[in-house]
Design an enzyme around this catalytic site. Sequence first.
Site, mmCIF file in Angstrom:
data_model
loop_
_atom_site.group_PDB
_atom_site.id
_atom_site.type_symbol
_atom_site.label_atom_id
_atom_site.label_comp_id
_atom_site.label_asym_id
_atom_site.label_seq_id
_atom_site.Cartn_x
_atom_site.Cartn_y
_atom_site.Cartn_z
ATOM 1 N N ARG A 28 16.756 -8.514 40.556
ATOM 2 C CA ARG A 28 15.433 -9.120 40.328
ATOM 3 C C ARG A 28 14.492 -8.904 41.508
ATOM 4 N NH1 ARG A 28 15.500 -13.691 36.417
ATOM 5 N NH2 ARG A 28 16.816 -12.812 34.815
ATOM 6 N N ARG A 32 9.004 -12.947 40.654
ATOM 7 C CA ARG A 32 7.971 -13.943 40.962
ATOM 8 C C ARG A 32 7.883 -14.379 42.415
ATOM 9 N NH1 ARG A 32 9.985 -17.697 36.306
ATOM 10 N NH2 ARG A 32 11.801 -16.523 36.940
ATOM 11 N N ARG A 41 1.431 -9.613 36.824
ATOM 12 C CA ARG A 41 1.831 -10.342 35.617
ATOM 13 C C ARG A 41 0.620 -11.037 35.001
ATOM 14 N NH1 ARG A 41 3.771 -15.233 33.688
ATOM 15 N NH2 ARG A 41 5.872 -15.301 32.844
ATOM 16 N N ASP A 78 13.895 -5.924 30.795
ATOM 17 C CA ASP A 78 14.739 -7.104 30.592
ATOM 18 C C ASP A 78 15.908 -6.722 29.706
ATOM 19 O OD1 ASP A 78 14.421 -10.156 31.251
ATOM 20 O OD2 ASP A 78 15.400 -10.000 29.304
ATOM 21 N N TYR A 155 22.508 -14.809 23.536
ATOM 22 C CA TYR A 155 21.075 -15.110 23.361
ATOM 23 C C TYR A 155 20.665 -15.024 21.891
ATOM 24 C CZ TYR A 155 20.264 -15.137 28.390
ATOM 25 O OH TYR A 155 20.289 -15.460 29.715
#
Length: 356
Positions: A28, A32, A41, A78, A155
């Site tokens: 990652r 963020r 973003r 992703d 998921y």
Amino acid sequence: MSTQLKNDRLIRALLRKPVDITPVWIMRQAGRYLPEYRATRKKAGDFIKLCQTPELACEVTLQPITRYPLDAAIIFSDILTIPDAMGLGLKLVESVGPKFENSINSLSDIKNLPLPDPEEELGYVMDAIRLVRKELNGSVPLIGFSGSPWTLATYMIEGGSSKEFSKAKKMLQAEPDTLHILLDHLAKSVILYLNAQIKAGAQVIMIFDTWGGILTTPNYMEFSLFYMKKIYEQLETNFNGIKIPVIFFTKGSGLWIEDIAKTGCDAVSIDWNSNIGHARKKVGDRVAIQGNMNPTILKEGEETIVREVQSILHSFGPNPGHVFNLGHGITPDINPDNVEIFIRAVHDFSKEYHKN
Ligand code: CP3
């Protein structure tokens, strides 16, 4: 396409060849915690748009490479792109996580799932890879990735993130054959997807099995590792005469490192619960090991970060085959200056382990 890399430390370490210093990258790494990521973003509107716009995905992939002396780039995307391409309708809900409009509840749901064409429904990922390779111009290798079938299935069955995984576990117990049909379909899709990524320019492949660790040992072997091995066996890891190393990451895999190493993969990525020195002794003559600093250490000061880096380097010892990384993804609350300290510490203090 040029294949000559200016910095090939990552590839060399993954193939357990000598290097000058230990290569390092961060799960990652485009995320963020970086103000420039948050700005791009915002420009994209939302996370999914960011993933699906190759120019913007390329921009954020390169942000950590521009800022830090990292030894690899990982394509910004992703693991949930595959279920989205199968028609589940992915959304990222602020402070909740990923959510699907449709979830998988029955055999008929599974039988209706299409097998996405990676150059069509997932063409935006391939376009982003081609763009990043062009921009990197051989400076560092580019890692492509996918989720494992089991992790993707959790998921899809839960309809998003989950704490208990009760629906996925229920399907495993009550309808194992149905679950196998889903996992087999996902494995087929992952094989197509990763081979397309290799063709588009991915120079290393990593499979993220974030939720393998919630399973019992026999269930992990049957429902997760079996499919990861199957994927490995069908990857085109010899691309135009160039070896494409494959990294397997199962979070919580401490007990199973030897089983993972036996699949044929080139490297096992371990989380911070494992002792990297023990892991190396168990499998270090067969695979490279990636890891494994606890991401929360990056919240501490310079002294603690440096001490932890030194401790992991010491534990691994003067052997080929270490790729430094965190034990899991970096979190949004990390000060970017601490990431610089971390990367420099790996490079500075690893020199003494690579003298010959
Ligand atoms: O490593 C990288 O820099 C490449 C990018 C990458 C992302 N997701 C970007 C992302 C990678 C390799 C992933 C993999 C991924 N995605 C995994 C497996 C790895 C792991 O962490 O175990 C999983 C389980 C997912 C699913 C997913 N995507 C979740 C659970 C979330 C929400 C997490 C959160 O912290 O909010 C995402 C969103 C996501 N994927 C973000 C990023 C940068 C945050 C998006 C944002 O709000 O901007």
